[in-house]
Design a protein around this motif. Structure first.
Motif: not given
Length: 1354
Positions: A1166, A1174-1175, A1178, A1180
Motif C-alpha cells: 500500500r 488492496w485497491k 487485491k 491482500l
C-alpha cells in the motif's frame, strides 16, 4: 731546353677567325702550322703544334667563316707577354694559300691563359671580353693565389692536361652574367660583443663594417657574377657578423673556397673563426607545385630541386617540420651535383593550405650552405553547382514525356583532366543520357510512365553527379527528383444526392495514389466556397488512400458541391459530388408541451409540438400515441408553428404511463420524431388541480417547456416543474435558460455541427467569455444556466483551437467565471446529477488543452484569476526536461517535471500542456474525511504514447496540519461513469510542507489529506501495541519453557508433534509480531520509508503470519487424525515432514507468487502502510483467503472435538457428568481457540461496512494477545509441563518420582493424571469412567492412540 724557372706548362688559347674556300677533299692540316710558323717561327712550335693539331671539317663552296680554337703551350712564362703583344700588333686580315685553300685570317684573340699552380692543376683566367661558359661555371674554384686587387683577373683551378671548354666571348649566357642573387651569410668573431656594435653610427661599428667588407669583397670577388659583399649587422654570441654577398649562383665548393680566403684579408685581431661560416640562399631552387589548381581531395606534389649537393633535406609546413606519414610522403635524391626532394600530400583539405618550405643543407667541417625556398599553396573547395536542387516531375504528363528535364552539374572553372559520371538511386528507376561539356556534366531524363506506378508516386529518385579533377579530388551532388503521378480520385456517398437536416451521412474519397501529403474538403455553394475544418469529422488513411467526411448532423451549412482534393507536393487531384440538404426540424428544436403530465380517463389532453416559423417547408406531421398515429392541426403562435392534437385515453383498467411523440416527414419521406411526452393515467382519485395547465391530484407534478412565443430563436431550452398544491399548480423548479445563455447554447450546437467550426471558434470564444461575464449574477443562482455553460465548454472543447493567447484567455476566463466562490451552492446541486458537472468541466479543460494547435511552434503561457496554462512544443532530438512551476493567488505552488527520457519518446512537434486550477479541485466530489489540500494540475500530451508515462509533481500543502497525504488523480471512468479520485499509479513522498507525487500516467492530479488523528489515537491502537508487546514477551517465555522441558514432554509421537507445532507457531508469530511493531511504529511517526525496506517488511509479515496459520492447521489436522483414526498409526518422520511442508512450504510459495505477480506493477504494498495492497492489485487476498480457509477448517475440527465430548455414553449420565462435560467443552474451546487461530474469525465482522466498534475492539484484543493465550493455554496449562518444571526445580523430588513417572508413561494413556484431565481425555474419546491401569500390564496400541489425541489438548 726551357730554363729552370719555367718548370710548369703554360697554355695560351688563341681564337682564330678565318674565311676559306676549298674543295670537298681539302682539309685544314696545313693551316695550323702555317699560322704558328708565321708568327713564332717554325723552329719553336712546329713539333708541338704537330702534336696538338686537330682535324677540321671540309665545307663546300661558297667560302665560309670559321672560328678556330688554338691551344698554345709554353714552357717559359716569359714568352706570354711577347706573344700577346705580337698577336695584338698583327695586321689583319692575312690571306694565304695552304694546300690550294684560299684562306683569310680576319681576327686573332687570346681567350684563356693558364698558369701553373698545383700539381696537375693550372690557374686559368679569361682575357678581357671573354668569360667562362655557363656549363663549367659551378666547377670554377678560385685559385689560392687570388689577388686583393679588384682589377686583376680571377684565376680558377683547372685540371691539366686541360679538358673542357675555353673562355668564350662574353655574352648574356656566360658564367656570372645572369641576375645576381643574394646569399645571406654569417661568421663568428671570437671577441667580446660590445653595445656599440648595435649602433650603426658608432665608430666601432663603422670600423668593423669597413674592415670586414674589405676582406669579404676580396675573398668573394672571384665568385661568378660577384657584385658586392655588405655587412648588415652584428649580433651577440661572441660577435656574429651578418653579411650579404651578391653574386651569381655559386656551388658549395665555390663558397667554401672563398670563405677560406677571408682570414687572409682580415687582421688577426678580429679572431675570425674559419669554421663558423654559414650561408643561406633563398628562392634559388626549382620549386614546383602540381597541380596548379588545388582542390580538396587532390593529391598535391611539391618538388624542390637545386643544382648543388646536399647532405640533408627537410620540409616545413609553416614552422613545423614534416615527417613521412599519412597524408605526407617524402622522397629524396641527394648527390654532389644536384639534389631533389618531392613532398606528396594525399587527400588535401582546406586545413592543408599555407606556406611550405624546402630546406637543403650541405655541411662540411668549416662551412654550412643552406638552400631554402617557400611556396604557398591554396586549397579550394571544389564547388559544384547543379542546375536544379529538388524538382518534381509528373511522370504521366504528356508534356513531361515530350520535354524531359535536363539535369546538369558544373564547377566554376575549366580543368583539363575533369571527368564526370552519373548514378541513379530510387524506387522509380528512370534513367537518361549523359553528356560532358567543358566544365559541366549533363543528364537528359527519359520519362517513362510505365516505370512510375501509382503506389510509388511521391517517391524520390536521387541522381548523383560526380566530377573528378584527375588529381584525386572528387565531388558529388545529389539532385532529388520527386516523381508524382496525377491521381485518379473518386468520391462516393452513403446516401443518394439528398439528405434531410438532422440526418447523418458520410462521403468517401478514394485515390489510387496513397502517398499524398494532405487531403482537403471544400463545399461550394453558389459563389461561396468554404473549407471544411471541423476537427474530428474527417478521417484519413494511407492504405488505401481514403478520406471519409462524416457529418453527424446535417444542416443547411452542409448544402452544396463537395470537392475532395488530394495534394502531393504541388500536384492536386480532385473529385466532387453535390449533396442537397432538405429541410427537416432537428429533434432538439422541436418543442413539446407538456413534457410530462397526469391525465384522467376519457378526458381529452391537449398535446402540442412546435417548430420555428422560419421554415418554408411544408411537413407532414402526425402524433404517435402508443404506436397509433393521429392527424394534427396546425396553428402559428408567435414565431412558432404549432401542431396540436387532443388525446383521450379510453383504456382505464389500471394506472399506467402513456408515451406520445410527434413525427415530422419532409418531401423525401425522411422523418424525425420529437422527444417523448409522458402521460400518467390517474384512476379513482380525487382531482385537486384542474385548469388550462392540466389536471392532477394533490402532490402531482407537471413538467412544461420554457416557451416564449416572441423569442426570435423560437423557444427557450429547459423546463419548468409544477406541483399540484392546494388545488393549484405551483412552480416548484425553474430550469429555463436565460435568453443569453440559451443563445450561447444554440450557437454552440450550430458551431459544433458547422463545417467551419475551427475557423469560427475564436469569435465564439470571445462571445462566450463576454456573455458569461455579463450574465454572471444570473448564472451564480441558476443551476440550469451554469450547467448549460459547462455543456457549451464540453462541446467546443472537441474543436481543435489555435494556441493563440486570445483563444486560451477566453476559454480559461469563462471557466474562471463559473468556478467563482459565489457559485458554490449551485455546484453542490449540479454534482448530484448522474454525471457531476464539475467532472464534465474538468474533462472539458483537459480536452481543450489536449487539442491546442501550436502557432509558430509556441504554446503561450496564459493566466486567468484561478487558472494558469503553460506548455511546450517538443522539438526534434529534445534533450531537456519539461519543468513548469505554477503560483496561485493564495501563494500555493505546484511544479510539474517530466524527464528528458520520457520526452524523447514523444513524436516531434507534439505538445505538452499543463493547466493549474486553484478552485476547481474544491468543487469536485470527495469523501467527507478527505480534503483537497493543494492545487489541481492537469497535464496532457498530444502525442500517441505508451501506457506508462512517468511524471513528478510537487504540491505545496494548503493546510500543513492535515496528515496522511494521498496522490490522487481524477478518474473519469470510476464509479460507473460518476468519476472520482483514484490513487492508482501514484506514489506520495512527504517533505515538510510539500508532497511529491510520482505517477506513471497523465490526467488531472492533486493531493488528498485527512485531519491529524495523532492527538486522538483510537482505542484499538492502544490495544494493538500493548497487546503485541505482551504477546512478544509471552512468546519468548513460551519458547524458553518449551526448550527447558522439551525432552521430558516429547516421549511419544503425538506429544512430540504437538510441541513441534506449538514451538513453530510461537516462533512464526514472534517474528511476524516483531516486524509488525517495527513497521507500524515507523508509519505512525510519519517517516517516509524506503520502498525497498517496505517490500521486505511486507514480505516477511505476510510469510510468517501465513506460517502461523499453516502450523495451526497442522496442529488441527493432527488432532483430527488422532480423534478420527484411532487405530491408525503413522511414523513420526512422516508426520513431521508433512507438518513442515505445510507449515513453511505453502506460506513460502504463496508469498513468493504474490510478490512476483504484483511487484512489476508496483502494486505489492500500500502507499501509506507496509502491508499488502488492496485497491490496485487485491494482493491482500493472498493472506485473507488462506487464513479464512484455515480458520474455517479449524472451526470444523473444534466442532468435532466438542461432538466427541458430547457423544452419549452407555447409560444415562448424571448431572455431575453433564456438568463435567460442559466444563470440558469450555476448557477445550479455551485451549483450541488460540492454538487453532479461531480468534481471527472475528475479522469477518470488521470488514463489514458499518459494523459495530465492539467487533473491532474484540478482534484487536484477541489477536494482539494471541501470544499470551498460547503461553497460558498451550504451555502453562499443560500438566506435564507443570510437573516437568517442578521436577527440574526440585532434583530430589524429581529423582524419587522418576521411576513412577516413567512407568506411568509407558503403561497408561498419556497424561492420565489427576482429575479432571483424565476425564477430559476419556470424554474426548467417547468413554466414561476410568481406565484400570496395571503397572505390569503393557499398553495396547488402541490406548496409546487414544492418549495421543488427548495430549494435543494438554
Amino acid at each position: 731546353m726551357p730554363s729552370p724557372i719555367t718548370a710548369g706548362l703554360h697554355c695560351l688559347f688563341l681564337l682564330v677567325t678565318a674565311r676559306c674556300q676549298t674543295s670537298q677533299d681539302s682539309n685544314f692540316d696545313p693551316f695550323i702550322p702555317y699560322v704558328i710558323d708565321s708568327v713564332l717561327g717554325e723552329e719553336s712550335f712546329h713539333s708541338e703544334m704537330q702534336r696538338q693539331k686537330r682535324n677540321m671539317l671540309i665545307f663546300d663552296l661558297p667560302p665560309l667563316e670559321y672560328t678556330v680554337d688554338i691551344e698554345v703551350s709554353l714552357m717559359d712564362s716569359s714568352f706570354l707577354e711577347p706573344i700577346k703583344e705580337y698577336i695584338k700588333n698583327i695586321n689583319l686580315p692575312v690571306s694565304t694559300n695552304i694546300s690550294n685553300v684560299e684562306m683569310t685570317v680576319s681576327n686573332i684573340n687570346i681567350t684563356t691563359v693558364c698558369l701553373p699552380s698545383e700539381e696537375n692543376n693550372s690557374c686559368c683566367s679569361c682575357e678581357n671580353g671573354y668569360a667562362w661558359p655557363s656549363a663549367v661555371c659551378r666547377d670554377l674554384i678560385t685559385c689560392a693565389s687570388v689577388s686583393l686587387a679588384p682589377d686583376r683577373p680571377c684565376g680558377y683551378m683547372r685540371q691539366m692536361p686541360f679538358y673542357g671548354a675555353y673562355c668564350e666571348p662574353q655574352t648574356e649566357e656566360s658564367c656570372g652574367m645572369g641576375e645576381p642573387i643574394v646569399m645571406y651569410m654569417s661568421v663568428r668573431l671570437d671577441t667580446d660583443f660590445g653595445d656599440d656594435l648595435r649602433n650603426s653610427s658608432s665608430e666601432l661599428y663603422k670600423k668593423y663594417k669597413a674592415d670586414l667588407e674589405k676582406a669579404f669583397n676580396a675573398s668573394y670577388r672571384c665568385l661568378p657574377g660577384f657584385v658586392s659583399a655588405t655587412v648588415t649587422g652584428f649580433r651577440p654570441g661572441s660577435v656574429f657578423v651578418n653579411y650579404e654577398v651578391k653574386a651569381g649562383a655559386a656551388s658549395f665548393d665555390q663558397i667554401a673556397s672563398s670563405n677560406r680566403f677571408v682570414p687572409r684579408f682580415l687582421h688577426a685581431s678580429y679572431e675570425l673563426k674559419p669554421t663558423t661560416f654559414t650561408t643561406e640562399i633563398t628562392n634559388q631552387t626549382n620549386f614546383t607545385v602540381s597541380p596548379v589548381d588545388i582542390f580538396e581531395g587532390d593529391t598535391v606534389q611539391l618538388t624542390c630541386q637545386i643544382n648543388s649537393g646536399a647532405d640533408n633535406m627537410t620540409w616545413y609546413y609553416f614552422d613545423r617540420a614534416i615527417s613521412s606519414g599519412f597524408p605526407y610522403s617524402i622522397m629524396r635524391k641527394l648527390s654532389r651535383k644536384a639534389s631533389e626532394s618531392t613532398l606528396k600530400i594525399a587527400n588535401v583539405t582546406m586545413k592543408d593550405s599555407g606556406s611550405y618550405k624546402c630546406v637543403f643543407t650541405n655541411s662540411s667541417q668549416s662551412d654550412t650552405l643552406i638552400y631554402t625556398d617557400t611556396k604557398t599553396i591554396a586549397v579550394s573547395p571544389l564547388h559544384m553547382t547543379p542546375n536544379l536542387d529538388d524538382i518534381s516531375i509528373i511522370c504521366n504528363s504528356l508534356e513531361m514525356q515530350t520535354n524531359s528535364p535536363l539535369l546538369s552539374c558544373c564547377i566554376d572553372r575549366q580543368l583539363p583532366s575533369l571527368t564526370g559520371d552519373w548514378k541513379v538511386n530510387g524506387e522509380i528507376n528512370i534513367t537518361g543520357f549523359s553528356n560532358f561539356t567543358k566544365n559541366c556534366t549533363e543528364y537528359k531524363l527519359n520519362i517513362n510512365e510505365l516505370l512510375c506506378h501509382p503506389e510509388k508516386s511521391g517517391t524520390v529518385t536521387t541522381y548523383t553527379c560526380e566530377l573528378q579533377t584527375g588529381q584525386g579530388a572528387r565531388r558529388s551532388q545529389n539532385i532529388r527528383v520527386t516523381y508524382l503521378r496525377t491521381a485518379h480520385v473518386t468520391i462516393s456517398s452513403s446516401i443518394n444526392s439528398s439528405v434531410s437536416e438532422g440526418y447523418a451521412f458520410n462521403l468517401t474519397c478514394e485515390s489510387d495514389v496513397s502517398s499524398y501529403d494532405s487531403i482537403s474538403w471544400k463545399i461550394q455553394s453558389g459563389n461561396k466556397t468554404k473549407t471544411v475544418d471541423c476537427g474530428t469529422c474527417i478521417k484519413n488513411s494511407k492504405f488505401p488512400a481514403t478520406s471519409v467526411l462524416t457529418v453527424k448532423t446535417a444542416t443547411q451549412d452542409w448544402n452544396g458541391t463537395y470537392i475532395c482534393t488530394f495534394s502531393q507536393k504541388n500536384l492536386e487531384s480532385s473529385a466532387n459530388m453535390t449533396i442537397e440538404i432538405i429541410s427537416l426540424p432537428l429533434k432538439q428544436n422541436i418543442l413539446i408541451d407538456p413534457i410530462e403530465a397526469p391525465i384522467q380517463c376519457k378526458l381529452p389532453q391537449a398535446l402540442e409540438c412546435c417548430i420555428s416559423a422560419n421554415t418554408m417547408e411544408d411537413y407532414t406531421v402526425t402524433f404517435v400515441v402508443q404506436q397509433n398515429e393521429f392527424q394534427v392541426g396546425k396553428q402559428k403562435k408567435g414565431n412558432l408553428f404549432c401542431y396540436m392534437y387532443n388525446y383521450t385515453e379510453t383504456e382505464c383498467s389500471k394506472e399506467k404511463n402513456v408515451t406520445a411523440h410527434c413525427k415530422f416527414i419532409n418531401n423525401i419521406e425522411q422523418e424525425v420524431n420529437s422527444e417523448n411526452i409522458t402521460l400518467r393515467l390517474i384512476l379513482g382519485k380525487e382531482v385537486s388541480c384542474s385548469d388550462s395547465f392540466g389536471t392532477g391530484i394533490e402532490g402531482a407534478t407537471l413538467i412544461k417547456p420554457c416557451c416564449e412565443l416572441n423569442n426570435p430563436d423560437g423557444f427557450t431550452r429547459g423546463n419548468k416543474i409544477y406541483k399540484c398544491s392546494k388545488k393549484s399548480w405551483m412552480i416548484e423548479r425553474n430550469d429555463c435558460l436565460s435568453v443569453p445563455v440559451n443563445q450561447l447554447l444554440t450557437s454552440a450546437k450550430n458551431l459544433v455541427s458547422s463545417p467551419e467550426a475551427k475557423a469560427n471558434l475564436p469569435n465564439y470564444l470571445a462571445e462566450l467569455r463576454k456573455k458569461t461575464e455579463k450574465e454572471q449574477s444570473t448564472i451564480n443562482n441558476s443551476p440550469a444556466d451554469l450547467g448549460a455553460i459547462v455543456t457549451i465548454l464540453d462541446m467546443i472543447s472537441s474543436i481543435p483551437a489555435d494556441a493563440e493567447e486570445d483563444n486560451i484567455q477566453n476559454f480559461l476566463s469563462t471557466v474562471d467565471f463559473i468556478v467563482d466562490d459565489s457559485t458554490t451552492e449551485v455546484w453542490e446541486e449540479l454534482n448530484k446529477e448522474e454525471t457531476p458537472k464539475s467532472s464534465l468541466l474538468l474533462y472539458s479543460v483537459e480536452n481543450f488543452s489536449l487539442r491546442l494547435q501550436p502557432v509558430n511552434n509556441i504554446i503561450p503561457p496564459v493566466s486567468a484569476k484561478t487558472l494558469q496554462l503553460q506548455g511546450i512544443v517538443v522539438p526534434e532530438n529534445s534533450n531537456t526536461d519539461y519543468n513548469k512551476t505554477f503560483h496561485s493567488t493564495e501563494n500555493l505552488t505546484v511544479n510539474v517535471l517530466i524527464g528528458e527520457t520520457e520526452i524523447q519518446t514523444l513524436t516531434q512537434n507534439s505538445t505538452i500542456v499543463s493547466v493549474m486550477y486553484s478552485k476547481l479541485g474544491r468543487i469536485l466530489p470527495r469523501n467527507e474525511s478527505e480534503y483537497v489540500n493543494g492545487l489541481l494540475i492537469t497535464t496532457t500530451v498530444s502525442s500517441n504514447r505508451s501506457q506508462k508515462f512517468d511524471i513528478n509533481m510537487t504540491f505545496a500543502k494548503k493546510n500543513p496540519s492535515l496528515m496522511m497525504p494521498q496522490c490522487v488523480f481524477w478518474n473519469f471512468t470510476l464509479n460507473k461513469g460518476m468519476a472520482g479520485w483514484d490513487t492508482h499509479g501514484c506514489t506520495p513522498t512527504e517533505v515538510e510542507n510539500y508532497v511529491i507525487c510520482s505517477c506513471n500516467h497523465l490526467t488531472s492530479f492533486s493531493i488528498l489529506m485527512s485531519p491529524d488523528k495523532s492527538s486522538q489515537v483510537i482505542f484499538e491502537d492502544y490495544i494493538t501495541y500493548i497487546g503485541l508487546a505482551i504477546s512478544i514477551l509471552s512468546l519468548v517465555a513460551c519458547l524458553i519453557i518449551e526448550s527447558l522441558v522439551w525432552k521430558y514432554v516429547t516421549n511419544n509421537t503425538t506429544s512430540y508433534m504437538r510441541h513441534v507445532c506449538i514451538f513453530n507457531i510461537a516462533t512464526s508469530l514472534l517474528i511476524a509480531d516483531v516486524w509488525f511493531i517495527v513497521t507500524a511504529s515507523i508509519n505512525d511517526q510519519n517517516r517516509q520509508m524506503s520502498r525497498g525496506i517496505c517490500f521486505v517488511a511486507t514480505f516477511f509479515i505476510h510469510l510468517f503470519y501465513l506460517c502461523v496459520f499453516f502450523w495451526m492447521l497442522s496442529l488441527g489436522l493432527i488432532l483430527f487424525y488422532r480423534l478420527v483414526f484411532i487405530l491408525h498409526n503413522t511414523s513420526k518422520t512422516a508426520q513431521k515432514a508433512v507438518a513442515f511442508c505445510l507449515g513453511y512450504g505453502c506460506p513460502f510459495v504463496i508469498a513468493v507468487i504474490t510478490i512476483a505477480v504484483t511487484l512489476p506493477g508496483n502494486s505489492y504494498t500500500r502507499k501509506d502502510v507496509c502491508w499488502l495492497n488492496w485497491k490496485d492489485s487485491k494482493a491482500l487476498l493472498a493472506f485473507v483467503i488462506p487464513a479464512l480457509i484455515i480458520v474455517a477448517m479449524n472451526f470444523f475440527i473444534t466442532a468435532v472435538v466438542i461432538i466427541k465430548i458430547l457423544r452419549p455414553t452407555i447409560g444415562d449420565r448424571s448431572n455431575r457428568q453433564e456438568r463435567n462435560s460442559l466444563f470440558q467443552i469450555c476448557k477445550s474451546v479455551a485451549i483450541l481457540t488460540p492454538l487453532l487461530g479461531l480468534t481471527w474469525g472475528f475479522g469477518l465482522a470488521t470488514v463489514i461496512q458499518g459494523s459495530h466498534r465492539a467487533f473491532h475492539i474484540l478482534f484487536a484484543l484477541l489477536n494482539a494477545l494471541q501470544g499470551l493465550f498460547i503461553l497460558v493455554f498451550g504451555t502453562l496449562w499443560d500438566k506435564k509441563i507443570q510437573e516437568a518444571l517442578l521436577k527440574r526445580n526440585s532434583m530430589s523430588k524429581w529423582s524419587s518420582q522418576q521411576t513412577k513417572s516413567s512407568s506411568l508413561i509407558l503403561v497408561t494413556p498419556m497424561l492420565s493424571m489427576s482429575y479432571p484431565f483424565s476425564r477430559t481425555f476419556n470424554n474426548l474419546c467417547g468413554k466414561t469412567g476410568k481406565y484400570r491401569v496395571s503397572s505390569s500390564e503393557p499398553s495396547t496400541s488402541s490406548s496409546e492412540n487414544i492418549s495421543k489425541s488427548y495430549s494435543l489438548l494438554n
